[in-house]
Design a protein around this motif. Structure first.
Motif, PDB file in Angstrom:
ATOM      1  N   ASP A 262      -6.021   2.818   3.644  1.00  0.00           N
ATOM      2  CA  ASP A 262      -7.445   2.749   4.368  1.00  0.00           C
ATOM      3  C   ASP A 262      -8.009   1.594   3.253  1.00  0.00           C
ATOM      4  N   GLU A 263      -8.033   1.485   2.207  1.00  0.00           N
ATOM      5  CA  GLU A 263      -8.686   0.201   1.636  1.00  0.00           C
ATOM      6  C   GLU A 263      -7.619  -1.031   1.913  1.00  0.00           C
TER       7      GLU A 263
ATOM      8  N   THR B 157      -1.004   7.754  -0.192  1.00  0.00           N
ATOM      9  CA  THR B 157      -1.634   8.896  -1.071  1.00  0.00           C
ATOM     10  C   THR B 157      -2.024   8.307  -2.285  1.00  0.00           C
ATOM     11  N   GLU B 158      -3.082   8.853  -2.868  1.00  0.00           N
ATOM     12  CA  GLU B 158      -3.284   8.393  -4.433  1.00  0.00           C
ATOM     13  C   GLU B 158      -2.108   8.428  -5.239  1.00  0.00           C
TER      14      GLU B 158
ATOM     15  N   HIS C  14      -4.621   1.779  -1.452  1.00  0.00           N
ATOM     16  CA  HIS C  14      -4.283   3.179  -0.630  1.00  0.00           C
ATOM     17  C   HIS C  14      -4.406   2.313   0.755  1.00  0.00           C
TER      18      HIS C  14
ATOM     19  N   ARG D   6      -7.391   3.956  -5.684  1.00  0.00           N
ATOM     20  CA  ARG D   6      -7.746   3.572  -4.094  1.00  0.00           C
ATOM     21  C   ARG D   6      -7.381   1.926  -4.027  1.00  0.00           C
ATOM     22  N   TRP D   7      -7.302   1.144  -4.969  1.00  0.00           N
ATOM     23  CA  TRP D   7      -6.768  -0.446  -5.192  1.00  0.00           C
ATOM     24  C   TRP D   7      -6.680  -0.268  -6.588  1.00  0.00           C
TER      25      TRP D   7
ATOM     26  N   HIS E 114       0.818  -1.322   0.096  1.00  0.00           N
ATOM     27  CA  HIS E 114      -0.060   0.004  -0.069  1.00  0.00           C
ATOM     28  C   HIS E 114       0.706   1.366   0.054  1.00  0.00           C
TER      29      HIS E 114
ATOM     30  N   GLN F 167      -8.565   5.972 -10.314  1.00  0.00           N
ATOM     31  CA  GLN F 167      -9.217   6.161  -8.783  1.00  0.00           C
ATOM     32  C   GLN F 167      -8.005   6.198  -7.699  1.00  0.00           C
TER      33      GLN F 167
END
Length: 118
Positions: free
Chosen positions: A93-94, A44-45, A91, A76-77, A41, A74
């Protein structure tokens, strides 16, 4: 090139972009989807995208085809499909939300030799 060697090269590419908590799972005994999952991970994006680009550049340098990249916009993943190896770049969080390591808990972790030149 053997898949285990390729996993090491991909992990190094992730490490070069400061990916965190890089984990490789041997999926041979638990899934038909891929031989290995590599999970990491970024915070940040922008970092997540940089990690994905780093993997793609590394594969290009090693003359390995990247079959598909999903989720780049996106960030995020991002999933990078390299055939027998699937890279999951989250990311942070994900990553905690989806927790693939727990989902695929039966898969053996592959020891990685990050940052060891020579």
């Amino acid at each position: 090139m053997k898949n285990k060697e390729l996993v090491e090269i991909i992990a190094e590419a992730c490490d070069d972009k400061r990916a965190e908590d890089i984990v490789a799972l041997d999926m041979n005994q638990v899934s038909l989807v891929a031989d290995y999952f590599l999970i990491c991970h970024g915070n940040t994006e922008r970092q997540v995208q940089a990690i994905a680009r780093g993997i793609q550049e590394s594969m290009h340098e090693n003359e390995v085809d990247v079959r598909r990249v999903e989720g780049f916009e996106q960030a995020r993943w991002i999933l990078v499909d390299i055939g027998d190896i699937v890279c999951h770049i989250f990311h942070k969080d994900e990553r905690h939300y989806y927790n693939l390591e727990r989902l695929w808990g039966d898969a053996a972790r592959v020891p990685l030799q990050l940052g060891q030149e020579g």
